[in-house]
Enzyme design. Structure first.
Site, PDB file in Angstrom:
ATOM      1  N   ASN A   1       1.039  -1.108   0.096  1.00 45.00           N
ATOM      2  CA  ASN A   1       0.024  -0.031  -0.036  1.00 45.00           C
ATOM      3  C   ASN A   1       0.907   1.170   0.066  1.00 45.00           C
ATOM      4  O   ASN A   1       1.538   1.531   1.041  1.00 45.00           O
ATOM      5  CB  ASN A   1      -0.928  -0.019   1.289  1.00 45.00           C
ATOM      6  CG  ASN A   1      -1.780   1.229   1.488  1.00 45.00           C
ATOM      7  OD1 ASN A   1      -1.977   2.044   0.580  1.00 45.00           O
ATOM      8  ND2 ASN A   1      -2.528   1.465   2.536  1.00 45.00           N
TER       9      ASN A   1
ATOM     10  N   GLY B   1       1.936   2.436  10.545  1.00 50.44           N
ATOM     11  CA  GLY B   1       2.812   3.427  10.761  1.00 50.44           C
ATOM     12  C   GLY B   1       3.576   3.848  11.925  1.00 50.44           C
ATOM     13  O   GLY B   1       4.148   5.027  11.974  1.00 50.44           O
TER      14      GLY B   1
ATOM     15  N   SER C   1       3.022  -2.051  10.399  1.00 51.46           N
ATOM     16  CA  SER C   1       4.423  -1.971  10.692  1.00 51.46           C
ATOM     17  C   SER C   1       5.191  -3.428  10.321  1.00 51.46           C
ATOM     18  O   SER C   1       6.047  -3.969  11.288  1.00 51.46           O
ATOM     19  CB  SER C   1       4.781  -1.783  12.265  1.00 51.46           C
ATOM     20  OG  SER C   1       4.302  -0.264  12.253  1.00 51.46           O
TER      21      SER C   1
ATOM     22  N   LYS D   1       0.170   4.113  -0.383  1.00 51.39           N
ATOM     23  CA  LYS D   1      -0.628   5.338   0.212  1.00 51.39           C
ATOM     24  C   LYS D   1      -0.568   6.509  -0.773  1.00 51.39           C
ATOM     25  O   LYS D   1      -0.284   6.508  -1.875  1.00 51.39           O
ATOM     26  CB  LYS D   1      -0.247   5.771   1.727  1.00 51.39           C
ATOM     27  CG  LYS D   1      -0.285   4.407   2.291  1.00 51.39           C
ATOM     28  CD  LYS D   1       0.139   4.656   3.964  1.00 51.39           C
ATOM     29  CE  LYS D   1      -0.304   3.202   4.456  1.00 51.39           C
ATOM     30  NZ  LYS D   1      -0.134   3.308   6.016  1.00 51.39           N
TER      31      LYS D   1
ATOM     32  N   GLU E   1      -5.918  -5.002  10.467  1.00 50.25           N
ATOM     33  CA  GLU E   1      -4.847  -3.957  10.715  1.00 50.25           C
ATOM     34  C   GLU E   1      -5.148  -3.172  12.023  1.00 50.25           C
ATOM     35  O   GLU E   1      -5.958  -2.038  11.886  1.00 50.25           O
ATOM     36  CB  GLU E   1      -4.911  -2.909   9.638  1.00 50.25           C
ATOM     37  CG  GLU E   1      -4.401  -3.540   8.235  1.00 50.25           C
ATOM     38  CD  GLU E   1      -3.645  -2.526   7.123  1.00 50.25           C
ATOM     39  OE1 GLU E   1      -2.706  -2.972   6.943  1.00 50.25           O
ATOM     40  OE2 GLU E   1      -4.205  -1.495   7.138  1.00 50.25           O
TER      41      GLU E   1
ATOM     42  N   GLU F   1      -6.945   4.774   7.546  1.00 49.83           N
ATOM     43  CA  GLU F   1      -6.718   6.211   7.171  1.00 49.83           C
ATOM     44  C   GLU F   1      -7.999   6.801   6.624  1.00 49.83           C
ATOM     45  O   GLU F   1      -8.254   7.913   6.600  1.00 49.83           O
ATOM     46  CB  GLU F   1      -5.589   6.370   6.275  1.00 49.83           C
ATOM     47  CG  GLU F   1      -4.175   6.162   7.275  1.00 49.83           C
ATOM     48  CD  GLU F   1      -3.178   5.596   6.747  1.00 49.83           C
ATOM     49  OE1 GLU F   1      -3.056   5.578   5.205  1.00 49.83           O
ATOM     50  OE2 GLU F   1      -1.954   5.161   7.320  1.00 49.83           O
TER      51      GLU F   1
ATOM     52  N   HIS G   1      -9.540   1.382   4.529  1.00 47.47           N
ATOM     53  CA  HIS G   1      -8.433   1.379   5.255  1.00 47.47           C
ATOM     54  C   HIS G   1      -8.816   2.408   6.559  1.00 47.47           C
ATOM     55  O   HIS G   1      -9.279   3.256   6.290  1.00 47.47           O
ATOM     56  CB  HIS G   1      -7.305   2.042   4.235  1.00 47.47           C
ATOM     57  CG  HIS G   1      -5.919   2.029   5.147  1.00 47.47           C
ATOM     58  ND1 HIS G   1      -5.482   3.029   5.782  1.00 47.47           N
ATOM     59  CD2 HIS G   1      -4.980   1.016   4.975  1.00 47.47           C
ATOM     60  CE1 HIS G   1      -4.345   2.757   6.141  1.00 47.47           C
ATOM     61  NE2 HIS G   1      -4.009   1.567   5.749  1.00 47.47           N
TER      62      HIS G   1
END
Ligand code: PGA
Length: 250
Positions: A11, A174, A213, A13, A168, A98, A96
């Site tokens: 991904n 991150g 991560s 992003k 996730e 985010e 996701h």
């Protein structure tokens, strides 16, 4: 080791120009040739045509990072399933964290997006996961149940196994904090049991990735677990050598 084929997705992003995308693909492809895992690259949508073209002779697929449920219309900034297919995508990340946290993605919208993606011929990668606070309050199972129930609610039982789920935990994305292999496996096993409550065969077949991560040095421990069928990788997927190492660990 399970019979499910592991799937490792990058991904990107909002990262990489076209030149950087080309350089990544050029360096990655020779390293993942013949790998046991299915490999998917998820570039920002403007780079999808280029990446799809560069990967077309290889066993690497490309995917979008989001999609609208409508066929077309006045939805500034959005892309449809048909548009993703048109530029060579075969899958799409949906939900996701985010998107959920920063852009207001809701379970209601996801429950509409998943069947639209599947009907169009795109494999949905449904992301689910709890925040730090939710884990501390022992709400992980409740959150996962809500997200899975909503996301899969309009998928018929016979097509459930075509979806990929990515567990996730938001606190691991991150942040450099990885779920322990035990925590990741517990959550993936719980997600599988939720699918199993609908259909036992789908639960045995559906692929559940871990994301948060994942790095070359922790990939083997995480991906060696029975319940974990690959990874959705962010930061470490920006470097072709790191990403190839994770693919090799799967
Ligand atoms: P990370 O991102 O690997 O940088 O934690 C994972 C993701 O957001 O899918």
């Amino acid at each position: 080791m399970s019979e499910r084929k592991p799937v490792v997705a990058a991904n990107w992003k909002m990262n990489k120009t076209l030149a950087e995308a080309r350089d990544f693909v050029d360096r990655l492809l020779p390293q993942v040739e013949g790998s046991r895992a299915e490999v998917i690259l998820c570039p920002p949508s403007f780079a999808l045509p280029l990446v799809a073209e560069l990967c077309k002779l290889d066993a690497v697929e490309v995917a979008g990072q989001n999609m609208h449920f409508a066929e077309s219309g006045a939805y500034t900034g959005e892309v449809s399933a048909a548009m993703l297919l048109d530029v060579g995508a075969r899958a799409v990340i949906l939900g996701h964290s985010e998107r959920r946290q920063l852009f207001g993605e809701t379970d209601e919208a996801l429950c509409r997006k998943l069947p639209v993606a599947l009907e169009a011929g795109l494999t949905p990668i449904l992301c689910v996961g709890e925040t730090d606070e939710q884990r501390e309050c022992h709400e992980t199972d409740r959150v996962l149940r809500r997200q899975i129930d909503a996301g899969l609610s309009r998928i018929p039982d016979e097509r459930l196994a075509e979806v990929i789920v990515a567990y996730e935990p938001v606190w691991a994305i991150g942040t450099g904090k990885t779920a322990s292999p035990e925590q990741a496996e517990d959550a993936c096993g719980f997600i599988r049991s939720l699918v199993g409550a609908r259909n036992a065969q789908a639960a045995a077949e559906i692929r559940i990735q871990y994301g948060g991560s994942v790095k070359p040095d922790n990939a083997a421990d995480l991906l060696g677990r029975e319940e974990i069928d690959g990874a959705l990788v962010g930061g470490a997927a920006l470097d072709p050598d790191d990403f190839a190492a994770i693919v090799a660990a799967a």
